[in-house]
Design a protein around this motif. Structure first.
Motif: not given
Length: 319
Positions: A281-287
Motif C-alpha cells: 500500500e505504500s507504493q503503486g502497482a505493476f501488472s
C-alpha cells in the motif's frame, strides 16, 4: 485503478519538463502541426458531446500516429459502450523526428526519451489541456510513456537493450537507410532494393510507408539522424527502478507479446517476479499481461486481444 491521481503526478511532471533546460461513426479531427508536435484526435462519436477523458497514444521507432488509428477507433468505441459509458478523446501523436513532427522546427537535440516526453508536456501546455488520464506507448513509445509514470507499455523492454541480445535487425535497417540517397527514386524501388538486400517483404513495405512526396521527389517522412539518436537513447535508458517502485496511487501495465523476439528469458523472469509480488500500500502497482498469438506489432497481429486486455482496465477509470 487509482488513475485520477495521474493528474497530480502529471502536474508535477509537466512543471519538471517545462522548467528543465476518419471512419463513419467517429469524430476524427484533421491532423494539425503546432509549435510542438503534430497530432490528431479520434473520438468515440460524431456528436458535439464533450469528452470526459483523454488518452495519448505513442507509436514506436520509424512509426507514426497513423499506425494506431484503427486500434484507437476500436478502443474509443469500446469505451463509449462501457458501463457507465464515457466519452474518450484519443490523441495520436507523431513523436519528434517522425511523421509530420519531423517537419516541425524547434524540436532541437538532444534527441532522447526525456526530450521526447518533454515535447508531450509542451503540447499539453500549448493546447491548454488537462493532463491525460492515460498514456499508452508501443515499443520506443513505451519508454517515452514511462517518463510519465503512467499506464500501458506495449512490448517495450524496460531495461537497457544490449546489442549482444539482439539480432541487429533494427541496426541493419538504420545502417541501410543511412546508405541511401536522401531522395528516393520511388516507393517500389525502395521496397525492391531492401528485399534484394535480404530484408523481408513485409518489413520493406512498412519502411516504404515512410516515404513522402516533396515536389517532384520522394524523400523520407522522418528525420533519420534524429531517429538514430532516439534509438540509441531507447537502448541506453532503463526504467527498472520505476517498475520496482511505482509511485503510490499509480498502476503500470506491461503487455508482452507472446511471440515477440524482443524479450530475453532473464528479463521475462525478472518481470514475472515483479508482477508476482504481494501488493504494497505504500507504493503503486505493476501488472504483467501476455498477449497471445502476437509478435512485436501488437496492434496488427492481435488487435482484439490487445483491446480485451487494455480497454476494461481503462474503462474502470469512469466506474
Amino acid at each position: 485503478m487509482a488513475l485520477h491521481k495521474n493528474k497530480l503526478f502529471g502536474l508535477r511532471l509537466l512543471t519538471r519538463f517545462l522548467s528543465s533546460p476518419g471512419q463513419k461513426g467517429f469524430q476524427h479531427t484533421n491532423p494539425r502541426t503546432l509549435e510542438t508536435l503534430a497530432f490528431e484526435e479520434v473520438r468515440s462519436s460524431s456528436t458535439d458531446k464533450p469528452h470526459t477523458y483523454t488518452a495519448f497514444v505513442l507509436h514506436g521507432l520509424l512509426g507514426s500516429r497513423r499506425n494506431w488509428r484503427a486500434f484507437s477507433r476500436n478502443i474509443a468505441s469500446f469505451l463509449s459502450k462501457s458501463s457507465p459509458p464515457s466519452e474518450w478523446r484519443m490523441v495520436l501523436v507523431d513523436l519528434r523526428n517522425h511523421g509530420k513532427s519531423a517537419e516541425v522546427e524547434g524540436l532541437d537535440p538532444p534527441h532522447n526519451m526525456f526530450t521526447a516526453a518533454k515535447d508531450l508536456a509542451n503540447l499539453v501546455k500549448a493546447q491548454g489541456w488537462d493532463w491525460p488520464d492515460v498514456v499508452m506507448g508501443h515499443s520506443m513509445g513505451g519508454k517515452v510513456a514511462l517518463q510519465f509514470e503512467q499506464l500501458w507499455v506495449l512490448d517495450s523492454v524496460p531495461g537497457k537493450v544490449s546489442t549482444d541480445n539482439s539480432d541487429g535487425e533494427v541496426e541493419k535497417v538504420l545502417k541501410t537507410l543511412q546508405s541511401l540517397p536522401s531522395s528516393i527514386p520511388s516507393r517500389s524501388w525502395l521496397v525492391n532494393h531492401m528485399v534484394e538486400l535480404g530484408f523481408s517483404k513485409s518489413l520493406s513495405e512498412w519502411i516504404g510507408t515512410n516515404i513522402k512526396k516533396s515536389g517532384e521527389l520522394e524523400t523520407w517522412a522522418f528525420n533519420l539522424d534524429g531517429v538514430i539518436q532516439m534509438f540509441d537513447s531507447y537502448r541506453d535508458t532503463s526504467y527498472w527502478s520505476l517498475l520496482e517502485h511505482p509511485p503510490k496511487g499509480m498502476e503500470i501495465g506491461l503487455v508482452v507479446a507472446e511471440d515477440s523476439d524482443r524479450w530475453e528469458p532473464d528479463v521475462l523472469h525478472r518481470i514475472e517476479s515483479l508482477a508476482a509480488r504481494e501488493s504494497d500500500e505504500s507504493q503503486g502497482a505493476f501488472s504483467l499481461h501476455v498477449l497471445p498469438h502476437s509478435g512485436h506489432w501488437v496492434h496488427v497481429d492481435n488487435p482484439k486481444g490487445l483491446l480485451d486486455i487494455v480497454a476494461p482496465r481503462i474503462a474502470s477509470i469512469s466506474a
